[in-house]
Design a protein around this motif. Structure first.
Motif, PDB file in Angstrom:
ATOM      1  N   ALA A   1      -9.783   6.593   1.636  1.00 12.72           N
ATOM      2  CA  ALA A   1      -9.055   6.264   2.003  1.00 12.72           C
ATOM      3  C   ALA A   1      -7.363   5.814   1.055  1.00 12.72           C
ATOM      4  N   LEU A   2      -6.429   6.605   0.917  1.00 15.71           N
ATOM      5  CA  LEU A   2      -5.307   6.412   0.030  1.00 15.71           C
ATOM      6  C   LEU A   2      -5.029   4.795  -0.104  1.00 15.71           C
ATOM      7  N   PRO A   3      -4.275   3.907  -0.166  1.00 12.52           N
ATOM      8  CA  PRO A   3      -3.888   2.967  -0.098  1.00 12.52           C
ATOM      9  C   PRO A   3      -2.550   3.759   0.309  1.00 12.52           C
ATOM     10  N   SER A   4      -2.208   3.054   2.001  1.00 11.78           N
ATOM     11  CA  SER A   4      -0.810   2.911   2.190  1.00 11.78           C
ATOM     12  C   SER A   4       0.234   2.198   1.534  1.00 11.78           C
TER      13      SER A   4
ATOM     14  N   PRO B   1       4.130  -7.043  -0.100  1.00  8.77           N
ATOM     15  CA  PRO B   1       4.605  -6.675  -1.388  1.00  8.77           C
ATOM     16  C   PRO B   1       4.318  -6.967  -3.235  1.00  8.77           C
ATOM     17  N   ASP B   2       3.301  -7.838  -2.647  1.00  9.34           N
ATOM     18  CA  ASP B   2       2.441  -7.720  -4.344  1.00  9.34           C
ATOM     19  C   ASP B   2       1.917  -6.865  -4.271  1.00  9.34           C
ATOM     20  N   THR B   3       1.243  -6.170  -3.582  1.00  7.35           N
ATOM     21  CA  THR B   3      -0.165  -4.983  -3.530  1.00  7.35           C
ATOM     22  C   THR B   3       1.042  -4.135  -4.450  1.00  7.35           C
ATOM     23  N   LEU B   4       2.503  -3.413  -4.016  1.00  8.09           N
ATOM     24  CA  LEU B   4       3.271  -2.762  -5.050  1.00  8.09           C
ATOM     25  C   LEU B   4       3.491  -3.293  -5.522  1.00  8.09           C
ATOM     26  N   GLN B   5       3.533  -4.736  -6.170  1.00  8.50           N
ATOM     27  CA  GLN B   5       3.898  -4.993  -7.214  1.00  8.50           C
ATOM     28  C   GLN B   5       3.240  -4.880  -8.007  1.00  8.50           C
ATOM     29  N   ASP B   6       1.665  -4.954  -7.714  1.00  5.77           N
ATOM     30  CA  ASP B   6       0.545  -4.881  -8.896  1.00  5.77           C
ATOM     31  C   ASP B   6       0.505  -3.390  -9.146  1.00  5.77           C
ATOM     32  N   ALA B   7       0.921  -2.758  -7.883  1.00  4.57           N
ATOM     33  CA  ALA B   7       0.274  -0.657  -8.645  1.00  4.57           C
ATOM     34  C   ALA B   7       1.720  -1.180  -9.579  1.00  4.57           C
ATOM     35  N   LEU B   8       2.914  -1.445  -9.110  1.00  3.83           N
ATOM     36  CA  LEU B   8       3.817  -0.512 -10.466  1.00  3.83           C
ATOM     37  C   LEU B   8       3.471  -0.594 -12.356  1.00  3.83           C
ATOM     38  N   ARG B   9       2.820  -2.718 -11.819  1.00  7.11           N
ATOM     39  CA  ARG B   9       2.687  -3.349 -13.072  1.00  7.11           C
ATOM     40  C   ARG B   9       1.477  -2.524 -13.344  1.00  7.11           C
TER      41      ARG B   9
END
Length: 111
Positions: A14-17, A25-33
């Motif tokens: 499955a793709l992450p949501s 919030p840190d998951t999205l920030q990590d993905a952006l980095r």
């Protein structure tokens, strides 16, 4: 036999949501980095933020703007047209009233 059905319930593929309680919030920030590019397809309110993020970090971005939200983003104003260039098509909506049309929004994002 449930092993032969076409609905694969294996969540390991499955793709992450990016929405809901599972997206910390840190998951999205990590993905952006880690992102090599940030793409906004019909990104609504975050369109401008995606472009700002790219300018701030040097990360390439691509957006397909959609909704203008003129009542939500009242601070968006167009710069004056270059000298000698008229603004005939947008003359019905004064610039001082801000970005109200899709065309104005695209001009604003490019300015």
């Amino acid at each position: 036999n449930n092993n032969n059905n076409n609905n694969n319930n294996d969540s390991s593929n499955a793709l992450p949501s990016c929405s809901g309680p599972a997206a910390a919030p840190d998951t999205l920030q990590d993905a952006l980095r880690r992102a090599s590019i940030v793409v906004g397809m019909h990104s609504d309110q975050p369109t401008e933020a995606i472009i700002d993020y790219g300018l701030l970090t040097g990360t390439p971005v691509a957006v397909v703007p959609c909704c203008v939200f003129p009542n939500l983003f009242t601070e968006r104003k167009l710069p004056p047209p270059p000298p000698g260039k008229s603004d005939v098509h947008e003359a019905k909506i004064p610039r001082k009233k801000g970005v109200r049309t899709y065309k104005q929004f695209c001009q604003y994002l490019l300015s």
